[in-house]
Design a protein around this motif. Sequence first.
Motif, PDB file in Angstrom:
ATOM      1  N   ASN A   1       0.854  -1.184   0.000  1.00  0.00           N
ATOM      2  CA  ASN A   1       0.000   0.000   0.000  1.00  0.00           C
ATOM      3  C   ASN A   1       0.896   1.242   0.000  1.00  0.00           C
ATOM      4  OD1 ASN A   1      -1.624   2.218   0.809  1.00  0.00           O
ATOM      5  ND2 ASN A   1      -3.049   0.848   1.866  1.00  0.00           N
ATOM      6  N   PRO A   2       0.857   2.063  -1.041  1.00  0.00           N
ATOM      7  CA  PRO A   2       1.803   3.188  -1.147  1.00  0.00           C
ATOM      8  C   PRO A   2       1.584   4.298  -0.133  1.00  0.00           C
ATOM      9  CG  PRO A   2       0.159   3.324  -2.887  1.00  0.00           C
ATOM     10  CD  PRO A   2      -0.054   1.998  -2.202  1.00  0.00           C
ATOM     11  N   TYR A   3       0.409   4.348   0.476  1.00  0.00           N
ATOM     12  CA  TYR A   3       0.088   5.487   1.332  1.00  0.00           C
ATOM     13  C   TYR A   3       0.562   5.320   2.772  1.00  0.00           C
ATOM     14  CZ  TYR A   3      -2.682   6.510  -2.744  1.00  0.00           C
ATOM     15  OH  TYR A   3      -3.062   6.750  -4.042  1.00  0.00           O
ATOM     16  N   LEU A   4       0.985   4.125   3.138  1.00  0.00           N
ATOM     17  CA  LEU A   4       1.444   3.906   4.510  1.00  0.00           C
ATOM     18  C   LEU A   4       2.749   4.641   4.782  1.00  0.00           C
ATOM     19  CD1 LEU A   4       0.630   0.114   4.915  1.00  0.00           C
ATOM     20  CD2 LEU A   4      -0.839   2.100   5.298  1.00  0.00           C
ATOM     21  N   VAL A   5       3.627   4.685   3.788  1.00  0.00           N
ATOM     22  CA  VAL A   5       4.878   5.434   3.929  1.00  0.00           C
ATOM     23  C   VAL A   5       4.584   6.899   4.221  1.00  0.00           C
ATOM     24  CG1 VAL A   5       6.856   6.316   2.625  1.00  0.00           C
ATOM     25  CG2 VAL A   5       6.310   3.891   2.558  1.00  0.00           C
ATOM     26  N   GLU A   6       3.497   7.417   3.657  1.00  0.00           N
ATOM     27  CA  GLU A   6       3.140   8.815   3.875  1.00  0.00           C
ATOM     28  C   GLU A   6       2.816   9.085   5.340  1.00  0.00           C
ATOM     29  OE1 GLU A   6       3.426  11.106   1.210  1.00  0.00           O
ATOM     30  OE2 GLU A   6       4.463   9.254   0.662  1.00  0.00           O
ATOM     31  N   GLY A   7       2.255   8.097   6.017  1.00  0.00           N
ATOM     32  CA  GLY A   7       2.024   8.259   7.448  1.00  0.00           C
ATOM     33  C   GLY A   7       3.322   8.194   8.228  1.00  0.00           C
ATOM     34  N   LYS A   8       4.182   7.253   7.852  1.00  0.00           N
ATOM     35  CA  LYS A   8       5.452   7.089   8.563  1.00  0.00           C
ATOM     36  C   LYS A   8       6.370   8.295   8.376  1.00  0.00           C
ATOM     37  CE  LYS A   8       5.269   2.056   8.258  1.00  0.00           C
ATOM     38  NZ  LYS A   8       5.855   0.822   7.697  1.00  0.00           N
ATOM     39  N   LYS A   9       6.218   8.993   7.260  1.00  0.00           N
ATOM     40  CA  LYS A   9       7.117  10.120   7.002  1.00  0.00           C
ATOM     41  C   LYS A   9       6.913  11.259   7.987  1.00  0.00           C
ATOM     42  CE  LYS A   9       4.382  12.978   3.832  1.00  0.00           C
ATOM     43  NZ  LYS A   9       4.182  13.370   2.423  1.00  0.00           N
ATOM     44  N   THR A  10       5.778  11.270   8.699  1.00  0.00           N
ATOM     45  CA  THR A  10       5.543  12.370   9.639  1.00  0.00           C
ATOM     46  C   THR A  10       6.595  12.411  10.735  1.00  0.00           C
ATOM     47  OG1 THR A  10       3.972  11.018  10.920  1.00  0.00           O
ATOM     48  CG2 THR A  10       3.059  12.452   9.195  1.00  0.00           C
ATOM     49  N   VAL A  11       7.263  11.279  10.992  1.00  0.00           N
ATOM     50  CA  VAL A  11       8.337  11.310  11.987  1.00  0.00           C
ATOM     51  C   VAL A  11       9.507  12.146  11.462  1.00  0.00           C
ATOM     52  CG1 VAL A  11       9.590   9.218  11.267  1.00  0.00           C
ATOM     53  CG2 VAL A  11       9.616   9.905  13.657  1.00  0.00           C
ATOM     54  N   GLY A  12       9.775  12.089  10.161  1.00  0.00           N
ATOM     55  CA  GLY A  12      10.808  12.928   9.569  1.00  0.00           C
ATOM     56  C   GLY A  12      10.415  14.395   9.577  1.00  0.00           C
ATOM     57  N   LEU A  13       9.149  14.675   9.289  1.00  0.00           N
ATOM     58  CA  LEU A  13       8.658  16.052   9.339  1.00  0.00           C
ATOM     59  C   LEU A  13       8.818  16.622  10.748  1.00  0.00           C
ATOM     60  CD1 LEU A  13       5.339  15.592   7.293  1.00  0.00           C
ATOM     61  CD2 LEU A  13       7.507  16.492   6.449  1.00  0.00           C
ATOM     62  N   GLU A  14       8.487  15.807  11.739  1.00  0.00           N
ATOM     63  CA  GLU A  14       8.597  16.266  13.130  1.00  0.00           C
ATOM     64  C   GLU A  14      10.041  16.528  13.528  1.00  0.00           C
ATOM     65  OE1 GLU A  14       6.630  13.607  15.818  1.00  0.00           O
ATOM     66  OE2 GLU A  14       4.713  13.774  14.775  1.00  0.00           O
ATOM     67  N   ILE A  15      10.936  15.621  13.146  1.00  0.00           N
ATOM     68  CA  ILE A  15      12.348  15.799  13.503  1.00  0.00           C
ATOM     69  C   ILE A  15      12.884  17.104  12.925  1.00  0.00           C
ATOM     70  CG2 ILE A  15      14.678  14.899  13.142  1.00  0.00           C
ATOM     71  CD1 ILE A  15      13.462  12.073  13.267  1.00  0.00           C
ATOM     72  N   ALA A  16      12.554  17.381  11.668  1.00  0.00           N
ATOM     73  CA  ALA A  16      13.020  18.615  11.035  1.00  0.00           C
ATOM     74  C   ALA A  16      12.514  19.838  11.789  1.00  0.00           C
ATOM     75  CB  ALA A  16      12.558  18.663   9.581  1.00  0.00           C
ATOM     76  N   GLU A  17      11.248  19.829  12.146  1.00  0.00           N
ATOM     77  CA  GLU A  17      10.686  20.984  12.848  1.00  0.00           C
ATOM     78  C   GLU A  17      11.219  21.080  14.274  1.00  0.00           C
ATOM     79  OE1 GLU A  17       6.395  23.161  13.741  1.00  0.00           O
ATOM     80  OE2 GLU A  17       6.418  21.066  13.077  1.00  0.00           O
ATOM     81  N   GLN A  18      11.345  19.942  14.963  1.00  0.00           N
ATOM     82  CA  GLN A  18      11.821  19.956  16.345  1.00  0.00           C
ATOM     83  C   GLN A  18      13.268  20.430  16.458  1.00  0.00           C
ATOM     84  OE1 GLN A  18      10.719  15.842  17.099  1.00  0.00           O
ATOM     85  NE2 GLN A  18       9.195  16.461  18.610  1.00  0.00           N
TER      86      GLN A  18
END
Length: 329
Positions: free
Chosen positions: A210-227
């Motif tokens: 399912n290609p969309y599951l990676v999109e959920g997991k990527k939020t950890v990368g988004l958070e790290i960048a912002e944090q």
Amino acid sequence: MLASHIHHLQCVLCGASYNPVAVEYTCPACGPSGILAVHYDYEQVAPHIGRAQLAENHEQTAWRYRALLPISYSHRTMPPLAIGGTPLYAVERLRSYLGMSDLWLKDDTRNPSASLKDRASVIAVMLAGGKTVACASTGNAASSLAVQAAAVGLPCYIFVPYDAPRAKVIQLLMCGATVFAVNGSYDDAFDLCIEACDTFGWYNRNSGYNPYLVEGKKTVGLEIAEQLAWQVPDTVLVPTGDGCILSGVYRGFEDFYLLGSAYRAWLLYRPKVLLPLCERWKGTVLYGLVKRVLLPMVSPKDCLAMEPWLSVIFVPVADLVLLSRMQRF
């Protein structure tokens, strides 16, 4: 319902592009190995997300990045469990022990099922559109899906190998999932789950399919960048089962990088994401999962010729020594 800001899906093997409305899971030409990557229309995304907007956004979960997720804005009711927004720790004692002055630890055990996999499962239950959800797993993905499905009242079917850990199966049953013990390996459970989803119209939550599951997991990368105030780390170490967390973490940094390249300077570079994989794991379920999902995209012997963000490292060392060795990369 899928978001309108998804531009297209692209096969990581043959490069073919598809309309997300026309293809649900994998590349029609390449079959199950043809994993699809989600690409967004950044011109459409840009007005909805920016540093100033994030600074004023009081949403502390993964939904603060909704403009970069595949969920349509027509979804008014969000799942009740808080996902993401987990702390990033400055681990001083571990820094001293390893001789690393700028080491951070992202604690995703704060998620409802104590796993990063909740970030993917919540995407699955939202895109399921009320359908039954299913996956094959012996660990955190199954637990996560069972928890998320229970939270929104969806039927959930989990396929596990017959010798799956009893404690994990009990956890799934406690969350209300129906568990099928397959007389075979994880691969057999995976294949049967795919067949069942196709036959009965269940929504498939299998990673690497399912290609969309990676999109959920990527939020950890988004958070790290912002944090880290947009000063991204040089290297991110990712504990990896099937390879999808590896690509997911990178995707988060890539989204901000591409968005910044076109519209504003967000990230100056993308960090290297490392997958530690021990030679002593050959023949295990872990190695089989990586072989199924990651190796269609990259061969270990060719990894040095790949894009600089990806390194697959084979080291015949114990886990505790592995972390110490990895600091050199």
